[in-house]
Scaffold this active site. Structure first.
Site, PDB file in Angstrom:
ATOM      1  N   SER A   1      18.493 -23.145  19.534  1.00  0.00           N
ATOM      2  CA  SER A   1      17.949 -23.390  18.409  1.00  0.00           C
ATOM      3  C   SER A   1      16.276 -23.525  18.727  1.00  0.00           C
ATOM      4  O   SER A   1      16.044 -22.291  19.087  1.00  0.00           O
ATOM      5  CB  SER A   1      18.383 -24.531  17.559  1.00  0.00           C
ATOM      6  OG  SER A   1      17.794 -24.609  16.434  1.00  0.00           O
TER       7      SER A   1
ATOM      8  N   ASP B   1      12.641 -20.015  13.877  1.00  0.00           N
ATOM      9  CA  ASP B   1      12.844 -20.236  15.268  1.00  0.00           C
ATOM     10  C   ASP B   1      13.778 -19.359  16.049  1.00  0.00           C
ATOM     11  O   ASP B   1      13.964 -18.173  15.333  1.00  0.00           O
ATOM     12  CB  ASP B   1      13.515 -21.529  15.088  1.00  0.00           C
ATOM     13  CG  ASP B   1      14.946 -21.623  14.761  1.00  0.00           C
ATOM     14  OD1 ASP B   1      15.169 -20.584  14.175  1.00  0.00           O
ATOM     15  OD2 ASP B   1      15.536 -22.677  15.116  1.00  0.00           O
TER      16      ASP B   1
ATOM     17  N   ASP C   1      16.890 -18.747  16.760  1.00  0.00           N
ATOM     18  CA  ASP C   1      17.997 -18.315  16.424  1.00  0.00           C
ATOM     19  C   ASP C   1      17.704 -17.998  14.788  1.00  0.00           C
ATOM     20  O   ASP C   1      18.889 -17.591  14.181  1.00  0.00           O
ATOM     21  CB  ASP C   1      19.056 -19.064  16.618  1.00  0.00           C
ATOM     22  CG  ASP C   1      19.036 -20.444  15.967  1.00  0.00           C
ATOM     23  OD1 ASP C   1      17.977 -21.021  15.951  1.00  0.00           O
ATOM     24  OD2 ASP C   1      20.185 -20.925  15.398  1.00  0.00           O
TER      25      ASP C   1
ATOM     26  N   ASP D   1      17.559 -19.689  12.257  1.00  0.00           N
ATOM     27  CA  ASP D   1      18.112 -20.414  11.073  1.00  0.00           C
ATOM     28  C   ASP D   1      16.939 -21.310  10.403  1.00  0.00           C
ATOM     29  O   ASP D   1      16.848 -21.471   9.128  1.00  0.00           O
ATOM     30  CB  ASP D   1      19.133 -21.188  11.465  1.00  0.00           C
ATOM     31  CG  ASP D   1      18.982 -22.112  12.674  1.00  0.00           C
ATOM     32  OD1 ASP D   1      17.745 -22.171  13.239  1.00  0.00           O
ATOM     33  OD2 ASP D   1      20.051 -23.149  12.803  1.00  0.00           O
TER      34      ASP D   1
END
Length: 563
Positions: free
Chosen positions: A145, A302, A304, A306
């Site tokens: 993340s 960010d 990834d 999400d």
């Protein structure tokens, strides 16, 4: 077995030409480093694994990932689910992400479990979407993340598209703990697995279905929008670059700019260091480009994709960061009004927020007749409540938490930075058509619902010593039972350690003080820190901001006494 004994065991069992052996050999005699790597097993919690990449039981490596994967495979096989329903796998731009994802596919195939594997990095929300679309048993995303570059992680999802929790998480952990890191795990070469139909590559078709869903979340027609609004976007060198650019192009935004230095994948995160859009420092290059092109809003996701955060052009000509409470509240108001005007707002709609999220979004939702539910922090808990509320006759409307995470649609059971990037852009275009900025829109909400102020503070303490100090801080508050924080008297203490009402157990304390002020505290489940959340509301911005500062100062005084 202590850290030294574990270290010796790994040195004895690893082949001397293994990179992990060479790494451990290099720290021979360094007791502190050995302890950091071996004082515990990397924790399987918060929907999977997350840690620093390297050799050791407390690190992300092929042994810790392999052990976890075999344990998860054992759990799936024992669950009675059809193994050919499969498991979807995605990964982000980090070091070892592709290697780890292919290891997961090989082990699952060796256990007779089909996997659907993306050939390149994809955003976390697309993985959640794919699990539900394909009817998978489970899913895995190799991502840390927003953590710094030395980290990687292993997010695990279940068939509902949400991150694992409860019985599923506990069951997987039980199976993992039965295994040794040096057990021989079943594996099948990927080429053989493809030939046998146990590894299926997915890509463009799933991309198209996911993007169609995102674009379908639009609230207003193009003639209601000023799509010349100037927007700057940074994916922070992560997975959001391709899908966000494609969505913005297809939806007709003609003045969209992407930060060139942060457009392509970079596991070093060279230009940002800490790739967390919750940290305003991550917007430095976006601000520079924004001023060059005259942007009204800056958007960051960010690695990834999400999490999503925004900065908004203010009256002083500078960009101001909006925290997760503010961004979430604005999206709630925008979507609730859009649903209401289109006649899509059901009589029983549900908003889900975390227990440490502020009250502004809830106040807005209730004004539209939307019921508000709470969950523990993390979207495994927020989206994990969706099946429950649906059984009670509710239609899911929106889920969010203060740490810049929003899930605006039920098809993705996790934070969705791609969808939120579109909704923020559309919101800016909608208000611009009405002669308003996003700053104006936020001010209008404050005037209607009250001036909500908040502050989030993280106290970072690395390693074993840091974890022990964090534990002592929680004990000092829990056992000391303070009744006064500066000018505020404690009216109610809620301790979630053993659960509270319909909220499961968690190491969280909440203090309700005078006049609607409150704060909460909890150790992070993914990072070496303890977090504090401060909230107040008043008729004037200055009054609520002062209340937050007074609370924070009083709490800081108590923390300083903990040794």
């Amino acid at each position: 077995m202590g850290a030294k004994e574990r270290y010796k065991e790994w040195m004895q069992k690893l082949p001397q030409d293994d990179p992990l052996y060479e790494e451990l050999k290099a720290i021979e005699g360094d007791e502190k480093e050995i302890n950091e790597r071996f004082y515990q097993e990397i924790v399987f919690g918060t929907a999977g694994l997350r840690g620093i990449c390297g050799a050791g039981t407390n690190r992300m490596n092929v042994l810790t990932v392999g052990r976890a994967t075999q344990g998860i495979a054992n759990y799936i096989l024992k669950s009675g689910a059809d193994p050919m329903k499969g498991l979807a796998i995605a990964y982000d731009c980090r070091y070892h992400s592709q290697e780890f994802s292919e290891l997961v596919a090989a082990i699952m195939a060796g256990n007779g479990i089909r996997t659907y594997l993306f050939p390149e990095l994809r955003p976390t929300p697309e993985l959640s979407f794919a699990i539900r679309k394909l009817g998978c048993i489970s899913g895995v995303n190799m991502t840390a993340s927003h953590n710094p570059k030395q980290y990687n992680g292993y997010k695990v999802y279940w068939s509902d598209g949400a991150q694992i929790s409860g019985e599923v998480s506990d069951g997987m952990l039980s199976e993992i703990q039965k295994l040794d890191f040096f057990d021989t795990f079943k594996q099948m070469p990927l080429d053989e697995a493809r030939e046998k139909g146990l590894v299926v590559m997915i890509g463009e078709e799933m991309d198209r279905e996911y993007l169609d869903y995102v674009e379908g979340m639009s609230q207003h027609s193009r003639d209601e929008l000023d799509q010349s609004v100037c927007i700057v976007y940074t994916p922070l060198n992560g997975a959001g670059s391709v899908p966000v650019r494609q969505v913005m192009k297809e939806m007709g935004y003609t003045n969209f700019h992407i930060v060139p230095e942060q457009e392509k994948p970079d596991p070093e995160f060279t230009t940002v260091g800490y790739p967390n859009p919750e940290d305003p420092q991550g917007f430095a290059l976006a601000e520079k480009l924004g001023k060059e092109v005259g942007a009204e809003v800056l958007i960051a996701t960010d690695p990834d994709s999400d999490r999503m955060a925004i900065e908004v052009l203010w009256d002083d000509g500078e960009y101001h960061f909006l925290n997760g409470n503010q961004t979430g509240a604005m999206l709630i108001a925008y979507m609730a009004q859009g649903w209401k005007e289109s006649g899509k707002l059901p009589s029983r709609s549900a908003l889900i927020k975390s227990i440490v999220t502020g009250d502004m979004g809830a106040a807005i939702a209730r004004s539209y007749g939307i019921d508000v539910f709470e969950a523990l922090t993390g979207f495994k808990n927020i989206c994990g409540r969706i099946p429950q509320i649906e059984k009670e006759g509710y239609q899911y409307f929106f889920g969010y938490e203060e740490s810049i995470g929003c899930a605006p649609g039920e098809a993705v059971r996790d934070k969705d930075g791609v969808c939120c990037a579109l909704l923020v852009s559309e919101m800016a275009a909608y208000y611009r058509k009405k002669g308003m900025s996003l700053k104006d829109a936020l001010e209008a909400l404050y005037q209607k619902y009250g001036y909500f102020s908040e502050a989030q503070v993280s106290l970072v303490r690395e390693g074993a010593e840091g974890a022990a100090l964090i534990g002592r801080i929680m004990d000092a508050f829990r056992e000391g039972k303070p009744q006064q924080f500066g000018p505020f008297t404690v009216r109610k203490v809620t301790d979630y350690l053993h659960g509270y009402e319909d909220i499961p157990a968690s190491n969280v304390l909440r203090y309700d003080l005078d006049d609607g002020t409150w704060f909460a505290m909890r150790p992070s489940g993914t990072e070496p820190k303890i977090k504090f959340y401060y909230y107040a509301v008043a008729d004037q911005a200055g009054a609520s901001a002062k209340a937050v500062q007074d609370m924070k100062s009083a709490v800081d005084d108590l923390i300083a006494k903990v040794k």
